[in-house]
Motif scaffolding. Structure first.
Motif, PDB file in Angstrom:
ATOM      1  N   THR A  35      35.852 -11.052 -28.157  1.00 13.38           N
ATOM      2  CA  THR A  35      34.572 -11.198 -27.343  1.00 13.38           C
ATOM      3  C   THR A  35      33.674 -12.303 -27.677  1.00 13.38           C
ATOM      4  OG1 THR A  35      33.149  -9.798 -28.706  1.00 13.38           O
ATOM      5  CG2 THR A  35      34.518  -8.690 -26.999  1.00 13.38           C
ATOM      6  N   PRO A  36      32.680 -12.851 -26.996  1.00 14.57           N
ATOM      7  CA  PRO A  36      31.555 -13.696 -27.726  1.00 14.57           C
ATOM      8  C   PRO A  36      31.115 -13.435 -28.642  1.00 14.57           C
ATOM      9  CG  PRO A  36      31.687 -13.432 -25.305  1.00 14.57           C
ATOM     10  CD  PRO A  36      32.330 -12.533 -25.814  1.00 14.57           C
ATOM     11  N   ASP A  37      31.027 -11.982 -29.021  1.00 19.72           N
ATOM     12  CA  ASP A  37      30.365 -11.422 -30.289  1.00 19.72           C
ATOM     13  C   ASP A  37      31.283 -11.285 -31.436  1.00 19.72           C
ATOM     14  OD1 ASP A  37      27.733 -10.901 -29.305  1.00 19.72           O
ATOM     15  OD2 ASP A  37      28.917  -9.360 -27.892  1.00 19.72           O
ATOM     16  N   ASN A  38      32.430 -11.986 -31.267  1.00 16.62           N
ATOM     17  CA  ASN A  38      33.407 -12.036 -32.336  1.00 16.62           C
ATOM     18  C   ASN A  38      33.822 -10.905 -32.616  1.00 16.62           C
ATOM     19  OD1 ASN A  38      35.142 -13.827 -33.928  1.00 16.62           O
ATOM     20  ND2 ASN A  38      33.708 -13.438 -35.852  1.00 16.62           N
ATOM     21  N   GLU A  39      34.353 -10.080 -31.878  1.00 18.21           N
ATOM     22  CA  GLU A  39      34.744  -8.741 -32.123  1.00 18.21           C
ATOM     23  C   GLU A  39      36.013  -8.347 -31.221  1.00 18.21           C
ATOM     24  OE1 GLU A  39      30.912  -6.058 -33.911  1.00 18.21           O
ATOM     25  OE2 GLU A  39      31.545  -5.658 -31.638  1.00 18.21           O
ATOM     26  N   SER A  40      36.777  -7.627 -31.488  1.00 19.64           N
ATOM     27  CA  SER A  40      37.926  -7.032 -30.503  1.00 19.64           C
ATOM     28  C   SER A  40      37.772  -6.318 -29.172  1.00 19.64           C
ATOM     29  CB  SER A  40      38.992  -6.460 -31.655  1.00 19.64           C
ATOM     30  OG  SER A  40      39.426  -7.332 -32.457  1.00 19.64           O
ATOM     31  N   LEU A  41      38.311  -6.477 -28.504  1.00 17.31           N
ATOM     32  CA  LEU A  41      38.161  -5.718 -27.088  1.00 17.31           C
ATOM     33  C   LEU A  41      38.692  -4.394 -27.300  1.00 17.31           C
ATOM     34  CD1 LEU A  41      36.998  -5.584 -24.049  1.00 17.31           C
ATOM     35  CD2 LEU A  41      39.326  -6.131 -23.760  1.00 17.31           C
ATOM     36  N   VAL A  42      37.774  -3.164 -27.338  1.00 14.83           N
ATOM     37  CA  VAL A  42      38.262  -2.026 -27.648  1.00 14.83           C
ATOM     38  C   VAL A  42      37.720  -1.088 -26.448  1.00 14.83           C
ATOM     39  CG1 VAL A  42      37.970  -2.215 -30.113  1.00 14.83           C
ATOM     40  CG2 VAL A  42      36.178  -1.156 -28.740  1.00 14.83           C
ATOM     41  N   ARG A  43      38.751   0.343 -26.610  1.00 12.60           N
ATOM     42  CA  ARG A  43      38.198   1.263 -25.642  1.00 12.60           C
ATOM     43  C   ARG A  43      38.412   2.586 -26.433  1.00 12.60           C
ATOM     44  NH1 ARG A  43      42.141  -1.693 -21.470  1.00 12.60           N
ATOM     45  NH2 ARG A  43      40.920  -3.381 -20.655  1.00 12.60           N
ATOM     46  N   ASN A  44      37.912   3.409 -25.457  1.00 16.99           N
ATOM     47  CA  ASN A  44      38.247   4.914 -25.894  1.00 16.99           C
ATOM     48  C   ASN A  44      38.053   5.984 -24.977  1.00 16.99           C
ATOM     49  OD1 ASN A  44      38.014   7.334 -27.797  1.00 16.99           O
ATOM     50  ND2 ASN A  44      36.001   7.454 -28.050  1.00 16.99           N
ATOM     51  N   ILE A  45      39.153   5.873 -24.015  1.00 20.17           N
ATOM     52  CA  ILE A  45      38.711   6.619 -22.703  1.00 20.17           C
ATOM     53  C   ILE A  45      38.818   8.005 -22.745  1.00 20.17           C
ATOM     54  CG2 ILE A  45      39.851   4.650 -21.462  1.00 20.17           C
ATOM     55  CD1 ILE A  45      42.457   6.374 -21.531  1.00 20.17           C
ATOM     56  N   GLY A  46      37.955   8.690 -21.832  1.00 26.70           N
ATOM     57  CA  GLY A  46      37.893  10.186 -21.880  1.00 26.70           C
ATOM     58  C   GLY A  46      37.062  10.847 -22.793  1.00 26.70           C
ATOM     59  N   ASN A  47      36.075  10.012 -23.488  1.00 26.16           N
ATOM     60  CA  ASN A  47      34.993  10.401 -24.628  1.00 26.16           C
ATOM     61  C   ASN A  47      33.900  11.062 -23.969  1.00 26.16           C
ATOM     62  OD1 ASN A  47      32.326   8.566 -25.057  1.00 26.16           O
ATOM     63  ND2 ASN A  47      34.150   7.526 -23.947  1.00 26.16           N
ATOM     64  N   ASN A  48      33.400  10.496 -22.740  1.00 28.99           N
ATOM     65  CA  ASN A  48      32.365  10.956 -22.154  1.00 28.99           C
ATOM     66  C   ASN A  48      32.115  10.612 -20.841  1.00 28.99           C
ATOM     67  OD1 ASN A  48      29.388  12.009 -21.887  1.00 28.99           O
ATOM     68  ND2 ASN A  48      28.758  11.558 -23.739  1.00 28.99           N
ATOM     69  N   GLY A  49      31.039  10.892 -19.917  1.00 27.74           N
ATOM     70  CA  GLY A  49      30.924  10.194 -18.818  1.00 27.74           C
ATOM     71  C   GLY A  49      31.863  10.883 -17.787  1.00 27.74           C
ATOM     72  N   SER A  50      32.180  10.396 -16.677  1.00 28.23           N
ATOM     73  CA  SER A  50      33.027  10.841 -15.689  1.00 28.23           C
ATOM     74  C   SER A  50      33.541   9.661 -14.775  1.00 28.23           C
ATOM     75  CB  SER A  50      32.320  12.006 -14.796  1.00 28.23           C
ATOM     76  OG  SER A  50      33.050  12.395 -13.766  1.00 28.23           O
ATOM     77  N   LEU A  51      34.827   9.951 -14.500  1.00 25.21           N
ATOM     78  CA  LEU A  51      35.200   8.932 -13.511  1.00 25.21           C
ATOM     79  C   LEU A  51      34.888   9.235 -12.229  1.00 25.21           C
ATOM     80  CD1 LEU A  51      39.140   8.737 -14.395  1.00 25.21           C
ATOM     81  CD2 LEU A  51      37.434   7.027 -14.966  1.00 25.21           C
ATOM     82  N   MET A  52      34.972   8.668 -11.230  1.00 24.68           N
ATOM     83  CA  MET A  52      34.392   8.786  -9.728  1.00 24.68           C
ATOM     84  C   MET A  52      34.943   9.792  -9.050  1.00 24.68           C
ATOM     85  SD  MET A  52      32.755   5.007  -8.766  1.00 24.68           S
ATOM     86  CE  MET A  52      31.695   5.656  -7.732  1.00 24.68           C
ATOM     87  N   SER A  53      34.672  10.997  -8.758  1.00 19.55           N
ATOM     88  CA  SER A  53      35.358  11.797  -7.992  1.00 19.55           C
ATOM     89  C   SER A  53      35.494  11.731  -6.391  1.00 19.55           C
ATOM     90  CB  SER A  53      35.325  13.370  -8.447  1.00 19.55           C
ATOM     91  OG  SER A  53      33.724  13.545  -7.668  1.00 19.55           O
ATOM     92  N   ALA A  54      36.421  12.299  -5.584  1.00 17.94           N
ATOM     93  CA  ALA A  54      36.314  12.433  -4.108  1.00 17.94           C
ATOM     94  C   ALA A  54      35.012  12.679  -3.559  1.00 17.94           C
ATOM     95  CB  ALA A  54      37.587  13.135  -3.595  1.00 17.94           C
ATOM     96  N   ASP A  55      34.501  13.885  -4.171  1.00 17.13           N
ATOM     97  CA  ASP A  55      33.260  14.612  -3.714  1.00 17.13           C
ATOM     98  C   ASP A  55      31.995  13.826  -3.899  1.00 17.13           C
ATOM     99  OD1 ASP A  55      34.636  16.883  -3.190  1.00 17.13           O
ATOM    100  OD2 ASP A  55      33.938  17.937  -4.849  1.00 17.13           O
ATOM    101  N   MET A  56      32.070  12.986  -5.081  1.00 19.48           N
ATOM    102  CA  MET A  56      30.874  11.924  -5.361  1.00 19.48           C
ATOM    103  C   MET A  56      30.911  10.743  -4.264  1.00 19.48           C
ATOM    104  SD  MET A  56      31.279  11.066  -9.303  1.00 19.48           S
ATOM    105  CE  MET A  56      31.269  12.482 -10.916  1.00 19.48           C
TER     106      MET A  56
END
Length: 534
Positions: free
Chosen positions: A313-334
């Motif tokens: 990244t421009p902040d000189n760090e690796s691109l990282v992920r941690n899927i499923g930790n918090n939040g929510s994907l968008m559901s059909a009901d939403m």
């Protein structure tokens, strides 16, 4: 701000009425040994062709040209040139009237349209001055009452309402000839966006190959300087003024629509959308095929494999992920709830269950750079997610037109912070007013291939129809690409611990979290100060 707007307007005038001139440029790098002159179009401009090298050449030329004409504002001018290409996609020069009108009104013009605009602004100012920014539900409801009053006064005059109704009726009763012309226009110049799992492998490969070209360091001035196009574009979302302009009000939708078009102009191909509803219905969304090397790359830890492997990244760090930790994907009901709205006022901040509110769930669900306002575009998944958000808005606007009495192009709510007023400048996009983000012209530059549906799910090999809920679901990743064997949790934990120190900005908020999330959000330190690319 005014200086930036003036610079942008002057750049547009010179760009529209003059052709670029420049000496022949040569590509640098082991695989780039051809000259760039072959990628000039018939008007003399550098353009993107089928060859991926043309992407490299276009950006090298735009940046070099910006250096020659405005060295003090080179990155700003470079980004504005991309915006001009984006808004001129269909070869039309009709859109600059938005800029000309804005410039004339700011200079004291007394035209009828400018006087109307002044009356609208003054009518709303008194009401908006009493609206305080707060997250409490009590004050949200109070603001809602004031907003409704404001909307009746300044946004929906009786005359304006009748005019919009007649315009909608003419659109619905359009002749067959007009319908054919519109269809022909869509087919010829409007770019179609597909759900990522409906793309052919060659389409997906071209998309990610060009993203990786934008991530290259491109030399200019004979190699004395260089720049990374993708980093410049991602930094458009970094500035505090930009974030305040793009988030927390009605301008959220239009601003991000322009942002998507700008990246498409940089790539020369359309941006697919990630319909996260297809993953939300899985028993474990983290097992989705999108989190493999075939699509987005690993969902846990550093992106060391896949299409975005070893991105820094421009902040000189690796691109990282941690899927499923918090939040929510968008559901059909939403999404179904959003599509039942009949006015933009119901769908945009400040309100509960707005498009912007629901869109924040996937940001937090992915974690890493995508979970922070300042760094989110550093992960290319940002643009695929926002392409889906724009698709939802596209469907909402179609529903509004079917109602017959609302023209979505002018149904701009009078609420939110001052930066979100309809005639405020869409920073950093120069003199474009926020209202332009809602325009039919901007919408006409893109159309969406419908999201996969049962029974065939778009004939995608990565989807299947769940007969129990009559909706398509994503297939799980094939072992061993993602399942990591029986000790998946152990290896996942190891990848997360290997991330090390991470610096992020303000986190996206989301009022609901999927009960299946783990709660192990990545720890981080505040972003360090650095010179922004823009």
């Amino acid at each position: 701000m005014q200086a930036v707007a003036g610079l942008f307007f002057a750049g547009i005038v010179s760009r529209l009425f003059s052709l670029p001139t420049g000496q022949e440029q040569h590509l640098h790098g082991p695989s780039r040994n051809r000259t760039c002159q072959q990628y000039r179009g018939h008007h003399g401009h550098f353009e993107i062709f089928e060859q991926d090298d043309s992407v490299y050449c276009l950006h090298q030329h735009l940046y070099q040209s910006a250096l020659d004409t405005s060295p003090a504002n080179v990155l700003l001018v470079y980004a504005q040139e991309l915006l001009i290409i984006a808004l001129s996609r269909c070869g039309s020069r009709d859109w600059p009237h938005w800029l000309t009108e804005r410039q004339q009104c700011n200079n004291g013009s007394t035209s009828d349209r400018c006087r109307t605009k002044t009356r609208e602004i003054k009518a709303c100012e008194k009401q908006q001055a009493r609206i305080t920014e707060t997250s409490s539900n009590r004050k949200r409801k109070s603001k809602g009452r004031k907003i409704t009053k404001c909307r009746r006064k300044c946004c929906r005059s009786e005359k304006g309402s009748k005019q919009r109704k007649k315009k909608c009726e003419r659109r619905q009763k359009g002749s067959t000839d007009n319908g054919k012309k519109r269809l022909s226009k869509i087919q010829s110049c409007s770019w179609g966006r597909k759900e990522v799992r409906m793309m052919t492998r060659s389409e997906w490969k071209r998309f990610v190959d060009r993203l990786n070209i934008l991530k290259e360091s491109i030399p200019v001035r004979g190699g004395q300087e260089s720049f990374v196009p993708y980093d410049v574009i991602s930094d458009l979302h970094r500035n505090n003024v930009t974030i305040n302009t793009a988030h927390g009000g009605p301008n959220f939708l239009g601003w991000h629509r322009v942002y998507l078009l700008l990246l498409e102009a940089a790539l020369g191909v359309s941006i697919p959308y990630w319909d996260s509803r297809l993953d939300h219905d899985m028993s474990d969304p983290t097992d989705s095929v999108v989190w493999t090397n075939d699509f987005f790359g690993p969902g846990f830890g550093v992106e060391d494999t896949g299409p975005f492997a070893n991105w820094i990244t421009p902040d000189n760090e690796s691109l990282v992920r941690n899927i499923g930790n918090n939040g929510s994907l968008m559901s059909a009901d939403m999404v179904d709830t959003l599509l039942r709205y009949t006015r933009h006022d119901q769908a945009v901040e400040p309100t509960i269950n707005s498009i912007e509110d629901i869109h924040e769930g996937p940001h937090r669900w992915v974690d890493g750079q995508l979970s922070s306002l300042e760094t989110a575009p550093q992960d290319p998944v940002f643009f695929l997610h926002h392409s889906f958000v724009d698709y939802i808005w596209y469907l909402l606007r179609e529903n509004m037109r079917k109602g017959g009495d609302i023209d979505p192009a002018f149904d701009y709510p009078c609420k939110g912070p001052r930066a979100h007023e309809r005639y405020a400048t869409m920073f950093p996009f120069g003199s474009l007013p926020n209202l332009y983000g809602y325009s039919d012209h901007l919408e006409s530059l893109t159309h969406y291939i419908p999201s996969p549906a049962c029974p065939d799910c778009g004939q995608s090999p990565y989807l299947y129809c769940d007969e129990g809920i009559r909706r398509c679901k994503s297939k799980a990743a094939r072992p061993p690409a993602h399942s990591l064997g029986s000790d998946k949790k152990v290896k996942t934990r190891y990848r997360i611990r290997a991330i090390g120190i991470l610096h992020l900005g303000r986190k996206f908020g989301h009022h609901k979290a999927d009960v299946r999330t783990r709660g192990d959000t990545l720890t981080f330190l505040p972003l360090t100060n650095r010179g922004l690319f823009l």
